[in-house]
Design a protein around this motif. Structure first.
Motif, PDB file in Angstrom:
ATOM      1  N   GLU A   1       0.818  -1.211   0.000  1.00 16.49           N
ATOM      2  CA  GLU A   1       0.000   0.000   0.000  1.00 16.49           C
ATOM      3  C   GLU A   1       0.853   1.263   0.000  1.00 16.49           C
ATOM      4  N   ILE A   2       0.330   2.308  -0.641  1.00 15.30           N
ATOM      5  CA  ILE A   2       0.822   3.667  -0.451  1.00 15.30           C
ATOM      6  C   ILE A   2      -0.284   4.429   0.267  1.00 15.30           C
ATOM      7  N   VAL A   3       0.010   4.921   1.441  1.00 14.50           N
ATOM      8  CA  VAL A   3      -0.982   5.636   2.237  1.00 14.50           C
ATOM      9  C   VAL A   3      -0.516   7.073   2.426  1.00 14.50           C
ATOM     10  N   ALA A   4      -1.407   8.008   2.148  1.00 18.03           N
ATOM     11  CA  ALA A   4      -1.096   9.433   2.243  1.00 18.03           C
ATOM     12  C   ALA A   4      -1.528   9.978   3.590  1.00 18.03           C
ATOM     13  N   VAL A   5      -0.700  10.881   4.143  1.00 17.95           N
ATOM     14  CA  VAL A   5      -1.068  11.666   5.320  1.00 17.95           C
ATOM     15  C   VAL A   5      -1.180  13.114   4.875  1.00 17.95           C
ATOM     16  N   LEU A   6      -2.377  13.655   4.958  1.00 18.15           N
ATOM     17  CA  LEU A   6      -2.668  14.981   4.434  1.00 18.15           C
ATOM     18  C   LEU A   6      -3.099  15.905   5.560  1.00 18.15           C
ATOM     19  N   GLY A   7      -3.059  17.202   5.279  1.00 15.82           N
ATOM     20  CA  GLY A   7      -3.492  18.173   6.270  1.00 15.82           C
ATOM     21  C   GLY A   7      -2.737  19.474   6.125  1.00 15.82           C
ATOM     22  N   PRO A   8      -3.237  20.542   6.744  1.00 11.57           N
ATOM     23  CA  PRO A   8      -2.589  21.849   6.631  1.00 11.57           C
ATOM     24  C   PRO A   8      -1.266  21.892   7.372  1.00 11.57           C
ATOM     25  N   ASN A   9      -0.491  22.942   7.139  1.00 11.57           N
ATOM     26  CA  ASN A   9       0.749  23.140   7.887  1.00 11.57           C
ATOM     27  C   ASN A   9       0.447  23.178   9.381  1.00 11.57           C
ATOM     28  N   GLY A  10       1.287  22.514  10.163  1.00  9.23           N
ATOM     29  CA  GLY A  10       1.095  22.505  11.604  1.00  9.23           C
ATOM     30  C   GLY A  10       0.134  21.445  12.098  1.00  9.23           C
ATOM     31  N   ALA A  11      -0.353  20.574  11.194  1.00  2.00           N
ATOM     32  CA  ALA A  11      -1.314  19.549  11.601  1.00  2.00           C
ATOM     33  C   ALA A  11      -0.656  18.396  12.343  1.00  2.00           C
ATOM     34  N   GLY A  12       0.676  18.257  12.201  1.00  2.00           N
ATOM     35  CA  GLY A  12       1.379  17.174  12.878  1.00  2.00           C
ATOM     36  C   GLY A  12       1.851  16.068  11.952  1.00  2.00           C
ATOM     37  N   LYS A  13       1.844  16.314  10.648  1.00  2.00           N
ATOM     38  CA  LYS A  13       2.194  15.267   9.681  1.00  2.00           C
ATOM     39  C   LYS A  13       3.656  14.840   9.810  1.00  2.00           C
ATOM     40  N   SER A  14       4.571  15.809   9.769  1.00  2.80           N
ATOM     41  CA  SER A  14       5.998  15.476   9.896  1.00  2.80           C
ATOM     42  C   SER A  14       6.307  14.940  11.291  1.00  2.80           C
ATOM     43  N   THR A  15       5.616  15.458  12.292  1.00  3.22           N
ATOM     44  CA  THR A  15       5.798  14.952  13.659  1.00  3.22           C
ATOM     45  C   THR A  15       5.451  13.474  13.722  1.00  3.22           C
ATOM     46  N   LEU A  16       4.412  13.080  13.019  1.00  2.73           N
ATOM     47  CA  LEU A  16       4.021  11.671  12.991  1.00  2.73           C
ATOM     48  C   LEU A  16       5.139  10.810  12.414  1.00  2.73           C
TER      49      LEU A  16
END
Length: 233
Positions: free
Chosen positions: A28-43
């Motif tokens: 699978e390729i799963v995307a993590v989306l969201g605005p800046n500051g949502a915590g994506k890179s932190t995840l």
């Protein structure tokens, strides 16, 4: 399978992720989306061990990753291509690629893994002696991904791979990304180019203020008005 369950994480005393759960199956390729500051890179940084988990659990298959240092997470098959590429500019393409063997924990089969990575980026073969610092931004991003592939990871984490790249380079890059989740490999990608990312992804999760607010198939998310609401809120 990569499994993230009720994860909480942050920086110092500042919490960022609040009970985030997701799963990525092999192939699978799963995307993590969201605005800046949502915590994506932190995840992604929490999964790879660059940030300390405060609560919850992270595992690949039956192996728990939470609490392990980054080098041990990498040797358990998790490769993290960080935002900003992280290539070593004073090393050649070949030398940068061979660093990926340390992720694998062994140099056994190194030539086969190197050839497999170069198959994804054929332009590198005649340029293996070129310094990394002399490559364009798009080429450096491809080198960072190829270096991760030399480690033959079971989980590949990609953080904003298209950041700062020209549209034609982004198209070329996503053609390759679409081929990376093969066999037993799972790919988790953070990306601001939402619709381009959803063209190659199987499913997606939308983060907002450190929480998962929406999850669905990539096909459904492409036409979901809540995606736009999440980015504008």
């Amino acid at each position: 399978m990569l499994s993230v369950h009720e994860v909480e994480s942050g920086y110092g005393l500042v919490p960022v992720l609040h009970g985030v759960s997701l799963q990525v199956a092999p192939g699978e390729i799963v995307a993590v989306l969201g605005p800046n500051g949502a915590g994506k890179s932190t995840l992604l940084r929490t999964i790879s061990g660059l940030l300390t988990l405060r609560s919850g659990s992270i595992s690949v298959g039956t192996t728990r990753l939470d609490g392990l240092p980054p080098h041990r997470v990498a040797r358990l098959g998790v490769a993290h291509v960080v935002e900003g590429r992280g290539i070593l500019p004073n090393l050649t393409i070949r030398e940068n690629l061979l660093l990926g063997s340390f992720l694998h924990g062994s140099r056994d089969g190194e030539k086969q893994r190197l050839d497999a990575a170069l198959d994804q980026f054929p332009w590198m073969r005649p340029r293996l002696s070129d310094l990394g610092g002399r490559l364009s931004g798009g080429q450096q991003q491809m080198l960072a991904i190829a270096r991760a592939l030399v480690g033959d990871p079971s989980v590949l984490l990609l953080d904003e791979p298209s950041l700062g790249l020209a549209p034609l380079v982004i198209d070329e890059l996503f053609e390759v990304i679409g081929r990376l989740a093969t066999g037993e490999r799972a790919v988790l990608i953070v990306e601001q180019h939402v619709h381009r990312c959803l063209e190659v992804a199987t499913r997606g999760y939308v983060l907002q203020r450190g929480r998962v607010v929406l999850t669905d198939t990539a096909e459904a998310l492409r036409t979901d008005e809540r995606i736009e609401q999440a980015y504008l809120s």
